[in-house]
Design an enzyme around this catalytic site. Structure first.
Site, PDB file in Angstrom:
ATOM      1  N   GLN A   1       0.787  -1.214   0.160  1.00 33.34           N
ATOM      2  CA  GLN A   1      -0.145   0.297  -0.125  1.00 33.34           C
ATOM      3  C   GLN A   1       0.646   1.524   0.011  1.00 33.34           C
ATOM      4  OE1 GLN A   1      -3.064  -2.175   3.312  1.00 33.34           O
ATOM      5  NE2 GLN A   1      -3.144  -0.036   2.413  1.00 33.34           N
TER       6      GLN A   1
ATOM      7  N   GLU B   1     -12.856   5.098   4.980  1.00 29.73           N
ATOM      8  CA  GLU B   1     -12.415   4.364   6.253  1.00 29.73           C
ATOM      9  C   GLU B   1     -14.269   4.579   7.340  1.00 29.73           C
ATOM     10  OE1 GLU B   1      -9.450   2.493   6.514  1.00 29.73           O
ATOM     11  OE2 GLU B   1      -9.170   3.886   4.893  1.00 29.73           O
TER      12      GLU B   1
END
Ligand code: CDP
Length: 784
Positions: A221, A738
């Site tokens: 990532q 998120e």
């Protein structure tokens, strides 16, 4: 704004349009596991069956004798190259391959390399390891007991205590508690869970002896940060390392740390001069790579009789496993956990966290959250409900009485954060209206009279996303900004490269839309590339919803630099001064004479063919954006559950999610993000736990025990939004990926507890399984 349809919204990967080294990559996909290089060989880990044991001996002879085996690497071999240990992302160190002893079940003990993966796996079985079992520490509450074994003999401090961290004004908070007429408290566990991405972690390390260049295809990532860490730890000059992160099958924080398998594959490739592939199995992923949460938290609220909150006191024990490999880039040991005052106007607060070692896999990664905010949001949204229930005030009303008000922004919390903007009551009101709250409460009353169990749970969370700013956030000292580079070609088409790395969030679409918005170049004329350190500008990667607040902002800023240059060229072409020009997306025109205009495509062509004197040719720009602050998205989620009295089965009947992430680039992608995050929140609330028995054996090491929600378990998500732009972001956006995972667990749990509150139930820890509920019902005499 021009939207391109994206097949991958809310999903995993399928995103890079570019063919990565297509000479070599065969197969259908563009995943690390699809990389096949000539001469490639395969690595397999030997792992410890014990959670805590001394390594008496390792015999690799039989394994080496198996035809097709090329090498077996042990910790002692790595120690000779000073690579037996590696630094973690949180100032600790971690064994790459065990030396001396093992500290958790499935810890990496040896690495076998063979011509095919089957031989490698067979040879791993032939590595003979003699262990001497040691007492095991599983319960973090016993970590500092005098009788507990000291796990980390390598440390100077002979203790399992890692850190104590406190923030806020203890004396003022204690004083507020002394005089408060009402106190509510809660002990809750945010349980150990795992992101379990679709593709496990893996890599192909390819060291070319002729060029001395190391290429690592990596499930990463954060490709640039990984390249720098490989260079710093392995001593390979950074210009000789190329990290390529193609489609990685989801990350959710699991693909931020560096794992022993990556290091062993690199060492093996350097040793053998061959490309080495290492891909984890599902069980290896669940048992040994970065877990999330494992926070054991106590919260107390001091309030008055009307439910107006005064102070918040939080004490938490954090189980970090065998090594402190928390993947959180702040200087605070518990990351953003001090966001625990949430959406509420507390005058005082004090928060303390202690971290300890246990015989469990290391980690503490940000599983779809901003570095411990999920734990914090869950805690505050649960304890606020407990206060409401104690005072018999409707939980929506209690929240309303305590929200930070729109005119208080920018708002400084007692624990040191400055929220950029918000309108919490607006989101709450919208969610209440969408769900039909008043009617549902009436229905609940009726049902209770009939002995039926129905609950309504509210969560009005605040998130903090967009790491940096650089003054607070860094990874191993590398400051957290992010980047974008835009090159406009002579024909007006463009290529953009960013330091972030999509894992299925649709960056290829949304970044192109930002360019379209800023420059008027159609999004379909813009190619977006990420994940190749040889081509992309330096960046810190994608996690914790940081892409839009950082690289998204950098894209707008780079586009604006291009627009400034385009203006000079347009003035030259239109034979006027820059002051006479006006911009509308796609063209400059002469004020008052709209027909006298030059399109961005005409300007782009001129940038290479007809440049005014003194101006450089070309039309491109790069921007490194250090955000002045985090962005603070928020929302209200409302969950309605029905509980079957006979079985304890919980049915989520309705779930309304109202999110506010400021200005939205692509509503469809945002909706996909919310759906995915809510589904993961549902799994955490009701299904998922990485548990250990008293001997440290992992109980959730396969998908038979660690459950993943399918369409059958997943309810219909009803989404809505409000829009409160971020005042400091170039186009008013906040991150969103998120939020649903941060906000939803409390809504689910609040709903279940609400359904059972009239029976005297105050709290049930996650995951709330039917078995747990059935036992509560039995205890309360509802079932016999
Ligand atoms: O860092 P990550 O991509 O996981 O998170 P994000 O910045 O929250 O973005 C997730 C996806 O939603 C990206 O494709 C964003 O561009 C998109 N998004 C959006 O369209 N509008 C927003 N205000 C925020 C995100």
């Amino acid at each position: 704004m021009i939207a391109k349809t994206s097949p991958e919204i809310g999903g995993m990967g399928h995103s890079i349009k570019r063919k990565e080294d297509s000479r070599f990559i065969q197969g259908k996909g563009n995943y690390v596991d699809d990389v096949h290089l000539p001469g490639m060989v395969f690595g397999h880990m030997v792992r410890s069956p014990y959670a805590h044991a001394r390594l008496k001996s390792i015999n690799t002879e039989k394994a080496k004798e198996l035809p097709g085996v090329l090498a077996v690497i042990t910790g002692e071999d790595l120690a000779k190259a000073n690579l037996a240990w590696m630094p973690t992302l949180f100032f600790d160190k971690q064994m790459v391959l065990a030396t001396g002893k093992v500290l958790f079940q499935a810890q990496e003990v040896a690495f076998v390399v063979a011509q095919d993966q089957y031989t490698a796996a067979d040879a791993a079985e032939l590595v003979e390891v003699e262990y001497e079992e040691l007492p095991v520490l599983v319960d973090p509450h016993k970590a500092t007991d005098p009788g507990s074994p000291i796990l980390r003999e390598d440390r100077e401090e002979k203790s399992n205590h890692i850190f104590h961290w406190e923030v806020g004004d203890k004396a003022a908070t204690d004083k507020a508690f002394q005089s408060a007429p009402v106190k509510a408290s809660l002990h809750a566990i945010s349980q150990r869970c795992h992101p379990a991405p679709l593709e496990t972690c893996g890599c192909v390390a390819d060291f070319n002896r002729a060029t001395e260049k190391l290429t690592v295809y990596l499930t990463s990532q954060a490709p640039h940060a990984h390249r720098t860490l490989f260079s710093l730890v392995g001593g390979i000059p950074e210009q000789n390392i190329r990290v390529v992160s193609p489609d990685i099958g989801g990350g959710f924080g699991n693909k931020v740390p560096i794992y022993p398998g990556y290091v062993c594959a690199v060492v093996a490739s350097l040793t053998l001069g061959l490309p080495v592939k290492w891909i984890e199995t599902r069980s290896e992923n669940l048992q040994s790579t970065g877990f999330a949460r494992d926070y054991h938290m106590t919260a107390e609220i001091a309030a008055d009789q009307n439910g107006k909150v005064k102070a918040l006191r939080v004490k938490t024990l954090a189980d970090h496993g065998a090594f402190n490999a928390a993947a959180q880039p702040t200087k605070f040991p518990a990351g953003l956990f001090s966001m625990c005052t949430g959406s509420y106007d507390f005058a005082e607060s004090f928060c303390e966290v202690d971290g300890v070692y246990t015989n469990k896999a290391p980690g503490g990664i940000a599983y779809r959250c901003s570095f411990r905010i999920t734990e914090a949001a869950y805690l505050i949204e649960r304890v606020v409900d407990i206060l409401a229930s104690q005072l018999k005030i409707d939980p929506a009303e209690l929240r309303r009485r305590n929200f930070i008000q729109p005119d208080q922004f920018p708002y400084k919390t007692p624990l040191g954060w400055t929220y950029d903007s918000g309108n919490y009551e607006g989101a709450l009101n919208k969610a209440l209206e969408m769900v039909g709250y008043a009617q549902l409460r009436k229905e609940q009353e009726e049902k209770r009279k009939k002995g039926e169990l129905m609950g309504i749970g509210i969560s009005s969370f605040t998130e903090a996303v967009g790491a940096g700013p650089a003054h607070t956030f860094d990874i191993a000292g590398i400051k957290m900004f992010d980047s974008a580079e835009i090159r406009v070609h002579p024909t007006g088409k463009a290529i953009c490269r960013m330091g972030t790395k999509s894992q299925g969030q649709g960056h290829e679409t949304t970044y192109a839309q930002i360019v379209a918005q800023e420059l008027g170049i159609p999004a379909s004329d813009v190619i977006v590339e990420e994940g190749d350190t040889d081509t992309a500008p330096y960046g810190l990667g994608t996690y914790a919803s940081r892409s839009t607040p950082t690289s998204g902002a950098a894209t707008a800023m780079a586009a604006r630099k291009i627009r400034d240059k385009a203006k000079k060229i347009a003035a030259h072409l239109l034979e006027c001064s820059e002051e006479d020009l006006e911009w509308e997306p796609g063209k400059f025109f002469v004020k008052g004479a709209p027909s006298k205009s030059k399109s961005i495509q005409e300007i782009a062509f001129a940038a290479y063919t007809n440049i005014p004197a003194g101006l450089e040719a070309g039309l491109e720009a790069v921007n490194y954006y250090d955000p002045p602050n985090l962005t603070f998205p928020f929302g209200t989620y409302i969950c309605v559950v029905d509980i079957d009295k006979g079985t304890g089965e919980i049915k989520v009947r309705r779930f309304v999610a109202v999110d506010d992430c400021g200005n939205v680039i692509n509503p469809m992608i945002v909706q996909g993000q919310i759906h995915g995050g809510l589904t993961e929140g549902l799994a955490i609330a009701f299904m998922q736990l990485i548990d250990y028995d008293e001997n440290g054996n992992v109980q959730g090491g396969s998908f038979m025990d660690y459950l993943i929600p399918t369409a059958v378990e997943t309810p219909h998500w009803e989404t809505g939004s409000t829009c409160t732009p971020s005042p400091h972001h170039p186009f008013g956006a906040k991150g969103v990926g998120e939020s649903p995972n941060v906000g939803s667990p409390a809504a689910f749990v609040n709903a279940v507890v609400d359904a059972l509150s009239h029976l005297g139930v105050k709290h049930i820890d996650m995951p709330i399984t039917p078995w747990k509920v059935w036992n509560v019902l039995k205890e309360k005499g509802v079932v016999s």
